[in-house]
Design an enzyme around this catalytic site. Structure first.
Site, mmCIF file in Angstrom:
data_model
loop_
_atom_site.group_PDB
_atom_site.id
_atom_site.type_symbol
_atom_site.label_atom_id
_atom_site.label_comp_id
_atom_site.label_asym_id
_atom_site.label_seq_id
_atom_site.Cartn_x
_atom_site.Cartn_y
_atom_site.Cartn_z
ATOM 1 N N TYR A 123 0.783 -1.234 0.000
ATOM 2 C CA TYR A 123 0.000 0.000 0.000
ATOM 3 C C TYR A 123 0.817 1.287 0.000
ATOM 4 O O TYR A 123 0.266 2.357 -0.220
ATOM 5 C CB TYR A 123 -0.978 -0.030 1.176
ATOM 6 C CG TYR A 123 -2.057 -1.066 0.959
ATOM 7 C CD1 TYR A 123 -3.136 -0.813 0.123
ATOM 8 C CD2 TYR A 123 -1.954 -2.327 1.544
ATOM 9 C CE1 TYR A 123 -4.108 -1.777 -0.111
ATOM 10 C CE2 TYR A 123 -2.920 -3.295 1.315
ATOM 11 C CZ TYR A 123 -3.990 -3.016 0.489
ATOM 12 O OH TYR A 123 -4.942 -3.975 0.250
ATOM 13 N N PHE A 409 -10.632 -4.123 11.171
ATOM 14 C CA PHE A 409 -11.703 -3.989 10.159
ATOM 15 C C PHE A 409 -11.240 -4.537 8.826
ATOM 16 O O PHE A 409 -10.058 -4.782 8.620
ATOM 17 C CB PHE A 409 -12.133 -2.529 10.024
ATOM 18 C CG PHE A 409 -11.042 -1.567 9.615
ATOM 19 C CD1 PHE A 409 -10.897 -1.197 8.299
ATOM 20 C CD2 PHE A 409 -10.167 -1.032 10.553
ATOM 21 C CE1 PHE A 409 -9.897 -0.305 7.910
ATOM 22 C CE2 PHE A 409 -9.171 -0.146 10.185
ATOM 23 C CZ PHE A 409 -9.030 0.222 8.864
#
Length: 409
Positions: A123, A409
């Site tokens: 990322y 999450f």
């Protein structure tokens, strides 16, 4: 290839595709909820489709609040469920989805995006930088005695372990509303913490103590009986593992740690997600009692609007910096004058010579105060254009407490 938003009717396809991307199968449904995907917001999910309509990639975002330094909660998109089928990797699918998603977040008016990275190398190239860190602390019970605080009796004694409250052991099903309320108070004061929307608790979507997994919860109450902390834990083969410890101050954390480490029929206590620089290790009579392991990144941050992001957080000293920020993934570049006065910042474009040159991912890493700019200068990622620039940046981006995130999450 087509990238399109999903609707509620796409849930099964989305879930099947993301599981296939990771080589896994959907979990068996658990009575009472507990499936992580039940918290997905289908109007914030994306599917990548081939020309003949086959789904080959997924990405999603949750609507969270992120607490910034200065105890300022702001909206942040929690990027999750990002995956590409093995048959279509290294063909540009992921980059196309990420670019599409960032444009969509900006269209919504969002200026921050966060994620948990399954693999660290992925990322950074999309502008995300590691911004909070966490570790595991393992303590043998026979070494777990806490020392008497040397500052006992002075004005700051409550912060060093003095406690007049009580601890009660409850089953997870007995204290759901209490956990939700205590967590919300905690996250509003903790930089780097994310909100847990009510629907997550109601659907029991996530990891313990949100999920239906059986857990005991040690709930701490203050002298007036108000809940102000908890530790969610399980015991297996003599090891007591704490999923998370939530405390509104140091004294509450110490009381919960004392309870956990004094549990009968336990040989080892394990605290997951201990924040950097936490005082617990210093509270043991034997400093070597706590073994730190699993020191790793947790929350990654991406700035979508540099001036908005820098003016949103609180600051703890005055100063001025010119930041030259490159965003190669989006093909953008900006130079900004950051001026901080009395805890507030102004950030405007400028033609002045830069003090620091950096990638937007580096700005994400230092944004919450969990990474010192000078560290990235020494690593060769950021460039200081004058003596003292990195030292000034360290002082400016410093926070009153290290950022930390517990939410999965």
């Amino acid at each position: 290839m087509e990238i399109r938003p999903t609707t509620d009717t796409d849930l099964d396809v989305f879930v099947d595709t993301v599981h296939a991307a990771f080589g896994r199968f959907p979990e068996t449904p658990i009575e009472g909820g507990g499936l992580w995907w039940s918290a997905l917001e289908m109007d914030r999910c994306l599917l990548a489709l081939t020309a003949d309509g086959r789904p080959v990639g997924t990405a999603a975002a949750h609507s969270f609040e992120l607490t910034l330094p200065g105890e300022t909660p702001v909206p942040a998109a929690g990027v999750t469920a990002v995956g590409v089928l093995p048959s279509h990797r290294r063909q540009g699918v992921l980059s196309t989805m990420m670019r599409h998603q960032l444009a969509e977040l900006r269209a919504r008016g969002e200026f921050l995006s966060v994620l948990l990275a399954s693999e660290a190398p992925i990322y950074g190239r999309f502008g995300y930088g590691p911004a909070t860190y966490t570790a595991r602390l393992t303590v043998p019970r026979h070494q777990a005695a806490l020392a008497v605080p040397r500052a006992r009796g002075v004005a700051d004694a409550p912060a060093t372990g003095s406690d007049n409250g009580s601890v009660a052991v409850l089953r997870r099903a007995e204290c759901g509303e209490t956990l939700e309320e205590v967590y919300d108070r905690y996250r509003r004061a903790q930089p780097g913490a994310l909100s847990r929307p009510h629907r997550w608790w109601a659907l029991r979507a996530g990891q313990p103590p949100i999920s239906p997994a059986p857990r005991y919860v040690a709930v701490h109450r203050d002298a007036d009986g108000v809940p102000d902390g908890y530790a969610s834990y399980s015991i297996d083969s003599g090891t007591l593992t704490v999923d998370e410890t939530i405390a509104t101050d140091n004294a509450v954390f110490t009381a919960l740690a004392r309870f956990v480490l004094g549990h009968d029929l336990v040989t080892t206590g394990v605290f997951k997600h201990v924040p950097p620089e936490h005082p617990l290790r210093w509270q043991f009579a034997d400093f070597r009692a706590g073994e730190v392991s699993g020191d790793t990144d947790w929350l990654w941050v991406r700035l979508l609007d540099v001036p908005r992001a820098l003016t949103a957080r609180g600051w703890f000293m005055d100063g001025e910096l010119v930041l030259d920020v490159a965003d190669p993934f989006l093909g953008e570049h900006g130079r900004y004058l950051l001026t901080v006065r009395e805890g507030k910042a102004d950030c405007v474009p400028t033609d002045r010579e830069p003090d620091l040159s950096l990638d937007v991912s580096d700005l994400g890493s230092v944004y919450l105060g969990g990474t010192a700019p000078s560290t990235l200068v020494r690593a060769g990622h950021m460039r200081a254009h004058r003596p003292g620039a990195a030292t000034l940046a360290d002082a400016l981006f410093r926070t009153d407490r290290p950022p930390h995130c517990l939410h999965w999450f």
